[in-house]
Motif scaffolding. Sequence first.
Motif, PDB file in Angstrom:
ATOM      1  N   THR A 175      21.614 103.751  27.925  1.00 58.29           N
ATOM      2  CA  THR A 175      22.641 104.234  28.836  1.00 58.29           C
ATOM      3  C   THR A 175      21.995 104.600  30.167  1.00 58.29           C
ATOM      4  N   PRO A 176      22.477 104.047  31.283  1.00 58.59           N
ATOM      5  CA  PRO A 176      21.895 104.394  32.585  1.00 58.59           C
ATOM      6  C   PRO A 176      21.955 105.899  32.845  1.00 58.59           C
ATOM      7  N   LEU A 177      20.976 106.402  33.599  1.00 50.83           N
ATOM      8  CA  LEU A 177      20.903 107.820  33.945  1.00 50.83           C
ATOM      9  C   LEU A 177      20.879 107.950  35.465  1.00 50.83           C
ATOM     10  N   PRO A 178      22.050 108.184  36.077  1.00 50.11           N
ATOM     11  CA  PRO A 178      22.106 108.325  37.540  1.00 50.11           C
ATOM     12  C   PRO A 178      21.183 109.441  38.022  1.00 50.11           C
ATOM     13  N   GLY A 179      20.505 109.180  39.134  1.00 48.67           N
ATOM     14  CA  GLY A 179      19.637 110.183  39.733  1.00 48.67           C
ATOM     15  C   GLY A 179      18.238 110.246  39.151  1.00 48.67           C
ATOM     16  N   ALA A 180      17.951 109.425  38.150  1.00 46.10           N
ATOM     17  CA  ALA A 180      16.624 109.433  37.528  1.00 46.10           C
ATOM     18  C   ALA A 180      15.647 108.634  38.387  1.00 46.10           C
ATOM     19  N   PRO A 181      14.348 108.891  38.239  1.00 44.62           N
ATOM     20  CA  PRO A 181      13.347 108.092  38.960  1.00 44.62           C
ATOM     21  C   PRO A 181      13.462 106.622  38.583  1.00 44.62           C
ATOM     22  N   GLY A 182      12.978 105.736  39.441  1.00 43.88           N
ATOM     23  CA  GLY A 182      13.071 104.301  39.219  1.00 43.88           C
ATOM     24  C   GLY A 182      12.381 103.814  37.964  1.00 43.88           C
ATOM     25  N   LEU A 183      11.414 104.578  37.463  1.00 44.89           N
ATOM     26  CA  LEU A 183      10.697 104.179  36.249  1.00 44.89           C
ATOM     27  C   LEU A 183      11.493 104.448  34.981  1.00 44.89           C
ATOM     28  N   VAL A 184      12.581 105.201  35.120  1.00 45.27           N
ATOM     29  CA  VAL A 184      13.404 105.557  33.966  1.00 45.27           C
ATOM     30  C   VAL A 184      14.544 104.549  33.859  1.00 45.27           C
ATOM     31  N   ARG A 185      14.575 103.804  32.764  1.00 46.77           N
ATOM     32  CA  ARG A 185      15.605 102.792  32.546  1.00 46.77           C
ATOM     33  C   ARG A 185      16.945 103.441  32.230  1.00 46.77           C
ATOM     34  N   ALA A 209       4.546 114.536  39.348  1.00 45.61           N
ATOM     35  CA  ALA A 209       5.239 115.828  39.294  1.00 45.61           C
ATOM     36  C   ALA A 209       6.629 115.712  39.921  1.00 45.61           C
ATOM     37  N   ALA A 210       6.734 114.989  41.031  1.00 46.56           N
ATOM     38  CA  ALA A 210       8.032 114.817  41.696  1.00 46.56           C
ATOM     39  C   ALA A 210       8.991 114.018  40.810  1.00 46.56           C
ATOM     40  N   GLU A 211       8.480 112.984  40.134  1.00 49.96           N
ATOM     41  CA  GLU A 211       9.329 112.198  39.235  1.00 49.96           C
ATOM     42  C   GLU A 211       9.766 113.027  38.034  1.00 49.96           C
ATOM     43  N   GLU A 212       8.878 113.893  37.525  1.00 57.12           N
ATOM     44  CA  GLU A 212       9.235 114.803  36.420  1.00 57.12           C
ATOM     45  C   GLU A 212      10.400 115.699  36.832  1.00 57.12           C
ATOM     46  N   GLU A 213      10.310 116.279  38.031  1.00 56.67           N
ATOM     47  CA  GLU A 213      11.380 117.163  38.524  1.00 56.67           C
ATOM     48  C   GLU A 213      12.682 116.397  38.704  1.00 56.67           C
ATOM     49  N   GLN A 214      12.594 115.187  39.252  1.00 53.82           N
ATOM     50  CA  GLN A 214      13.781 114.365  39.443  1.00 53.82           C
ATOM     51  C   GLN A 214      14.419 114.030  38.094  1.00 53.82           C
ATOM     52  N   LEU A 215      13.600 113.717  37.104  1.00 50.33           N
ATOM     53  CA  LEU A 215      14.107 113.423  35.772  1.00 50.33           C
ATOM     54  C   LEU A 215      14.764 114.657  35.157  1.00 50.33           C
ATOM     55  N   ASP A 216      14.139 115.814  35.303  1.00 53.09           N
ATOM     56  CA  ASP A 216      14.734 117.052  34.783  1.00 53.09           C
ATOM     57  C   ASP A 216      16.117 117.289  35.380  1.00 53.09           C
ATOM     58  N   ARG A 217      16.245 117.080  36.705  1.00 54.56           N
ATOM     59  CA  ARG A 217      17.546 117.276  37.370  1.00 54.56           C
ATOM     60  C   ARG A 217      18.575 116.276  36.845  1.00 54.56           C
ATOM     61  N   ALA A 218      18.170 115.011  36.688  1.00 53.86           N
ATOM     62  CA  ALA A 218      19.097 113.984  36.203  1.00 53.86           C
ATOM     63  C   ALA A 218      19.544 114.284  34.776  1.00 53.86           C
ATOM     64  N   LEU A 219      18.610 114.718  33.919  1.00 56.28           N
ATOM     65  CA  LEU A 219      18.970 115.062  32.544  1.00 56.28           C
ATOM     66  C   LEU A 219      19.883 116.287  32.501  1.00 56.28           C
ATOM     67  N   ALA A 220      19.607 117.264  33.333  1.00 57.07           N
ATOM     68  CA  ALA A 220      20.457 118.465  33.378  1.00 57.07           C
ATOM     69  C   ALA A 220      21.869 118.094  33.820  1.00 57.07           C
ATOM     70  N   ALA A 221      21.986 117.198  34.799  1.00 62.03           N
ATOM     71  CA  ALA A 221      23.302 116.763  35.268  1.00 62.03           C
ATOM     72  C   ALA A 221      24.034 115.983  34.183  1.00 62.03           C
ATOM     73  N   LYS A 222      23.277 115.285  33.334  1.00 61.09           N
ATOM     74  CA  LYS A 222      23.867 114.531  32.223  1.00 61.09           C
ATOM     75  C   LYS A 222      24.437 115.480  31.169  1.00 61.09           C
ATOM     76  N   GLY A 223      23.842 116.681  31.126  1.00 62.58           N
ATOM     77  CA  GLY A 223      24.365 117.675  30.190  1.00 62.58           C
ATOM     78  C   GLY A 223      23.572 117.820  28.927  1.00 62.58           C
ATOM     79  N   LEU A 273       0.185 109.125  28.415  1.00 65.00           N
ATOM     80  CA  LEU A 273       1.615 109.429  28.488  1.00 65.00           C
ATOM     81  C   LEU A 273       1.912 110.592  29.426  1.00 65.00           C
ATOM     82  N   ASP A 274       1.045 111.603  29.450  1.00 62.10           N
ATOM     83  CA  ASP A 274       1.307 112.786  30.263  1.00 62.10           C
ATOM     84  C   ASP A 274       1.094 112.554  31.758  1.00 62.10           C
ATOM     85  N   ARG A 275       0.565 111.396  32.114  1.00 61.85           N
ATOM     86  CA  ARG A 275       0.394 111.047  33.531  1.00 61.85           C
ATOM     87  C   ARG A 275       1.329 109.921  33.951  1.00 61.85           C
TER      88      ARG A 275
END
Length: 174
Positions: free
Chosen positions: A47-57, A153-167, A147-149
Amino acid sequence: MIERGLTTGPATAEGASAFLLRFDLNGQAYGLPLAMVERAVRAVAVTPLPGAPGLVRGVINLQGQVVPVMDVRRRFGLDSRPLSLSDHMIVARGLRRTVVLLVDSVVGTVAGAPVDWVSAQGVVPGADDAIVGVVRLSDGLLLIHDLDRFLSAAEEEQLDRALAAKGGSEGGGG
């Protein structure tokens, strides 16, 4: 399906074997420390995740948990391609979150002494922080993935925001 616990994870004792899960992308062998791998499965719809970094499918529902799917091809500068029935997903747990890595195929486990590992910087020109080492195999080189790299850090934050918006998120810090 490959499940965690088939073999022990990376050993820290000098001279001991470190186990890696080998996966392939575009004909190149990569490895991920087996201790991080929960399981490997055939690919499922993402399922697409709007607002996620480009590396996140996108995301998948994994036993009631929303888990981000990382397009490993994009991280390593390969062209992304449509999801195929022959693709595999590796469910892995890093320090910050559980993620799913979308790969071409999962080959199996590889054991190698840590002394056989060489820094990727001297072997793979332009290797970013996500590739931390190289192991020589009988059929070529295996690039060791950290995996941890995978995300900055900016992509991690962007992903956190996108996941939070997803609920739903297992999110950073967990």
